[in-house]
Enzyme design. Structure first.
Site, PDB file in Angstrom:
ATOM      1  N   CYS A   1       0.871  -1.354  -0.082  1.00 26.88           N
ATOM      2  CA  CYS A   1       0.028  -0.117  -0.018  1.00 26.88           C
ATOM      3  C   CYS A   1       0.815   1.341  -0.168  1.00 26.88           C
ATOM      4  O   CYS A   1       1.786   1.347   0.972  1.00 26.88           O
ATOM      5  CB  CYS A   1      -0.893  -0.102   1.315  1.00 26.88           C
ATOM      6  SG  CYS A   1      -2.058   1.416   1.258  1.00 26.88           S
TER       7      CYS A   1
ATOM      8  N   ASP B   1      -1.311  -4.178 -14.636  1.00 24.25           N
ATOM      9  CA  ASP B   1      -1.486  -3.748 -16.351  1.00 24.25           C
ATOM     10  C   ASP B   1      -2.145  -4.877 -16.930  1.00 24.25           C
ATOM     11  O   ASP B   1      -2.069  -4.896 -18.348  1.00 24.25           O
ATOM     12  CB  ASP B   1      -0.337  -3.089 -16.834  1.00 24.25           C
ATOM     13  CG  ASP B   1       0.230  -1.878 -16.281  1.00 24.25           C
ATOM     14  OD1 ASP B   1      -0.518  -1.274 -15.436  1.00 24.25           O
ATOM     15  OD2 ASP B   1       1.421  -1.627 -16.423  1.00 24.25           O
TER      16      ASP B   1
END
Length: 653
Positions: A388, A498
C-alpha cells in the site's frame, strides 16, 4: 423508467485467440502507424467531436485542485518592499486552503463525502420488524407504523431479494420493497419453510459479544501471547552485552487512517498469574499439519479498498475467478474490535478460496489480529500487505513502509505462522523509491521466511499507479530460487500490474515465467476478464449483458448492505464508485487495435446503441442516471463525489 435503447446492428463475434492457453501467440490486429500510445484506438465512425467541458462547480475538491495547479504563482521575491505582498499572498492561500506550505498529496484530502440519507421518520427497528420494543414509551425512536409508512417513499420494486432468499426480510416495514412481504391487512409475511431450509449465505459475521470482548481487552490471545513471550526472550538473549538498544514489540498509538477509518493500537498486554490452567492448552499446528494450497495457475482477484467489497467479489466469482481476498484491514482496528474493520472479514459462501489481507506497523498487533481471526473466522489464507503506497499508511510504517524493516517483517511473518492454521502469503512492491529496486532480494527473503505465496506489484511505492508496471523486473524476481515447484517449501510468485485481457495474462505466464497473475484495475474495468482468461478470447460483451451485471450487483448489494433506505443508498454509492472504472472499458467491436491497454484513456465516443453510449460517459450525472434505472430515483439529498476524481468530469450536487 424507460431504458436507453439496446437495439443495434449485430455486434462482432467473440474474437478468438488462435492458440491454446499454454501459448502466448494470438491473432491480434497490428498497431497502426498513427496509433497514439496512451489513447485507446477507437474506430473513426464511433468517435465524437471534442467538446470543451463546462466550468466545474466550485466544490472543495475542485478548489483544492485549482490551488495546487497554481503552485507558487503570484509569489514575489523576498525583498523589503515586497514583504507585505508576500504576506498577503500567503494569507490568501491559507484562507483558501489551510496548511498550504507544500502541495498536499492524496486526491481525497477535500473530498465531499456522501451524506447519509435516511427515512424522514426514524422508526424503532424492533417495531419495524414486527416485534415488541422492551423500552416502550421510553424508546427514543418512533413506534407509530402508520405515521412512518405515510412519510416513507414509494416502493422501488416488486421483489425483495432478502425475502426471496431467506423467507423473511430483516428490515420489515423499513424495506423499500415492502409489498413483496406484506399481506392485504398490512402485516409482515414470513415464509417459515424457506427460513428453516435456507443456510446463511454470508460467513464470518462477527457478534456484538466479540466486539465487547476485544474492546474490553478480555479476548484471550493464547497463541499470540506465547509467541510474543518467546520472541521477547530471543531478542533479549541476542542483545549485545552493554547495549541499550531495544526493539519495540508492544504497540503504540499510530496517528494514521485509511478510508476515514481511525487506526488505534491495543494497550500492551500485562502479564498476570493465571488462576487456573487448562488441561489441554491450545497448541499450534505443526507446519506439516497446516492447510496447504496450490496457488499455481489460479486466477486471483486483488484485494481492492472500497471497490473490492463482497458484492463485487461475487460478481467476479460469477465470471470464474479462483481466488478472492477481502479488502485490506488494519490489524490494530481489528484487535480494538472496530465494527467497520471486522466487517471486512465477511465472506460469501460462493468464495471457495478466500483470504483476508492485513497490514500493521507493530509485530504484536498483527500477530494478535491473526490469532483472533484464526479463532473466529473461516478463511483459507492470510495475506500481509507490504504494497500500500498511501502516505498515511506508509508514514506509519505499514503497507509498503514495512519494506524498510526486514527484521520486523521476518518476526511478523513467523508470528503469523505460529498462530494461524492456514498459509501466510505476502504482497509487496518491487521498490520503495524509483530506480532502486529491491524485489529480487525480497523474493528470496520471503521464501526463506516461509511465505506460501508472494505477489509482486511491478511498480515502486514512489511510482504508485503511474507509468507501466515493470514486468521485465518481475521476471528477474521469478528467476530467484524459490524451491522445487510442487514441493512443500516452494513459494509460487504471482505478478501484478496492467492486465486487461487474456493476451496480457498468458504473455506474462509464458514469457515472464510467473506462476500466476493477480488482477486489480483490469477486473474493475471488465470483471468478465476472468471468463476471457478461462476461454482465451476477447469477449465483445453487449451493453445489455453489462446492464444485467449491474442489476445483479445491486441485488447482491441489497442483500449485503440492506434493502432499507440506508442500504439502498449504500448500494448506489458503491455502484457509482465502481462505475468510475467501468466507464473506461471500450467494447471490443469499437477498437482498431486489440487488446485495450489499461493505461490507455478512451477519447469521447458513441456506442452501438444508447445504453452503450451512456455506459461510456465520464460524467457523474450519467452514472447516477444508470443507478436510477436500477434502484429508482436518487433522493434529493443524495450526492456523490468519486474517490477517483481523475476518472470523472463533473460532481453531482
Amino acid at each position: 423508467m424507460s431504458e436507453p435503447s439496446t437495439d443495434a446492428a449485430p455486434t462482432s463475434a467473440p474474437v478468438e485467440n488462435t492458440t491454446s492457453a499454454s501459448s502466448t501467440s494470438t491473432t491480434l490486429a497490428p498497431p497502426s502507424a498513427d496509433y497514439n500510445r496512451g489513447v485507446s484506438p477507437i474506430k473513426a465512425q464511433y468517435l465524437l467531436p471534442v467538446v470543451v467541458p463546462a466550468p466545474k462547480p466550485e466544490t472543495l475538491a475542485h478548489l483544492s485542485e485549482a490551488i495546487e495547479s497554481q503552485g507558487d504563482e503570484g509569489r514575489v521575491d523576498g525583498d523589503d518592499k515586497n514583504d507585505e505582498a508576500n504576506k498577503n499572498n500567503k494569507r490568501d492561500r491559507k484562507d483558501k486552503f489551510k496548511n498550504n506550505k507544500k502541495k498536499r498529496s492524496g486526491q481525497n484530502q477535500d473530498r465531499v463525502v456522501t451524506r447519509r440519507v435516511g427515512d424522514e421518520v426514524d422508526i424503532c427497528f424492533k417495531i419495524a420488524r414486527g416485534n415488541e420494543c422492551e423500552h416502550g414509551e421510553k424508546c427514543k425512536f418512533n413506534h407509530d407504523i402508520k405515521k412512518y409508512l405515510d412519510a416513507k417513499g414509494k416502493d422501488l420494486g416488486e421483489t425483495c431479494v432478502n425475502f426471496q432468499i431467506y423467507g423473511e426480510c430483516p428490515y420489515g416495514y423499513k424495506c423499500r420493497f415492502l409489498h413483496a412481504h406484506l399481506d392485504a391487512e398490512g402485516n409482515l409475511v414470513r415464509d417459515e419453510d424457506k427460513k428453516a431450509k435456507t443456510e446463511p449465505q454470508t460467513l464470518n459475521v462477527m457478534t456484538h459479544d466479540l466486539t465487547l470482548s476485544l474492546r474490553g481487552f478480555k479476548f484471550e490471545f493464547k497463541r499470540s501471547e506465547a509467541y510474543l513471550k518467546q520472541m521477547a526472550e530471543e531478542m533479549a538473549e541476542s542483545k549485545p552485552a552493554g547495549s541499550n538498544h531495544t526493539e519495540t514489540v508492544a504497540s503504540e498509538d499510530p496517528a494514521s487512517e485509511m478510508d476515514n477509518r481511525e487506526i488505534k493500537a491495543p494497550k500492551p498486554t500485562v502479564a498476570r498469574d493465571e488462576v487456573t490452567q487448562e488441561d489441554t492448552p491450545d497448541v499450534p499446528l505443526r507446519q506439516c499439519e497446516k492447510k496447504k494450497i496450490d496457488f499455481r495457475g489460479k486466477t486471483y482477484l486483488a484485494p481492492l479498498t472500497t471497490v473490492g467489497n463482497l458484492p463485487f467479489r461475487r460478481i467476479c466469482k460469477g465470471y470464474g475467478v479462483d481466488i478472492t481476498c477481502g479488502e485490506m484491514a488494519m490489524a490494530a482496528n481489528l484487535v480494538q474490535g472496530q465494527k467497520a474493520e471486522l466487517a471486512l472479514l465477511k465472506r460469501h459462501k460462493s468464495e471457495d478460496l478466500f483470504g483476508v489481507q492485513l497490514t500493521g506497523n507493530k509485530i504484536d498487533t498483527v500477530v494478535r489480529a491473526c490469532d483472533m481471526i484464526n479463532q473466529m473466522a473461516t478463511i483459507d489464507f492470510v495475506d500481509l500487505n507490504m504494497g500500500c503506497p498511501i502516505d498515511l499508511v506508509f508514514n506509519a510504517g505499514s503497507g509498503s513502509g514495512l519494506l524498510q524493516s526486514q527484521g520486523k517483517v521476518k518476526r511478523m511473518i513467523k508470528g503469523m505462522q505460529s498462530v494461524l492454521d492456514v498459509p501466510v502469503t505476502v504482497k509487496f512492491r518491487m521498490a520503495i523509491y524509483d530506480k532502486k529496486p529491491i524485489g529480487v532480494g525480497l523474493t528470496s527473503k520471503f521464501h526463506e521466511f516461509g511465505a506460501a505465496l508472494g505477489t509482486l506489484h511491478g511498480r515502486s511505492r514512489q511510482q504508485r499507479y503511474t507509468k507501466l508496471a515493470d514486468w521485465d523486473y518481475i521476471s528477474q524476481c521469478a528467476s530467484v530460487d524459490r524451491g522445487v515447484p510442487g514441493s512443500d517449501n516452494y513459494m509460487p510468485l504471482f505478478g501484478n500490474g496492467d492486465i486487461l485481457g487474456p493476451s496480457d495474462y498468458y504473455r506474462h505466464i509464458n514469457e515472464h515465467k510467473v506462476d500466476g497473475c493477480m488482477i486489480a484495475r483490469g477486473a474493475l474495468m471488465k470483471p468478465w476478464i476472468f471468463e476471457e482468461i478461462k476461454s482465451n478470447r476477447d469477449w465483445d460483451i453487449s451493453s445489455g449483458e453489462r446492464f444485467d451485471m449491474l442489476k445483479t450487483f445491486c441485488d447482491y448489494g441489497l442483500e449485503h448492505w440492506g434493502s432499507d433506505t440506508q442500504g439502498v443508498n449504500q448500494t448506489r454509492r458503491f455502484l457509482l464508485e465502481w462505475q468510475s472504472f467501468l466507464y473506461r472499458y471500450v467494447p471490443v467491436g469499437l477498437l482498431e487495435v486489440l487488446p485495450q491497454k489499461v493505461n490507455d484513456r478512451p477519447p469521447a465516443f458513441r456506442g452501438r446503441n444508447d445504453l452503450e453510449t451512456l455506459m461510456a460517459s465520464p460524467d457523474v450525472a450519467d452514472w447516477i442516471k444508470l443507478s436510477d434505472m436500477i434502484l429508482g430515483p436518487a433522493p434529493e439529498a443524495f450526492r456523490f463525489d468519486p474517490k477517483h476524481k481523475a476518472n470523472s468530469t463533473s460532481v453531482e450536487g
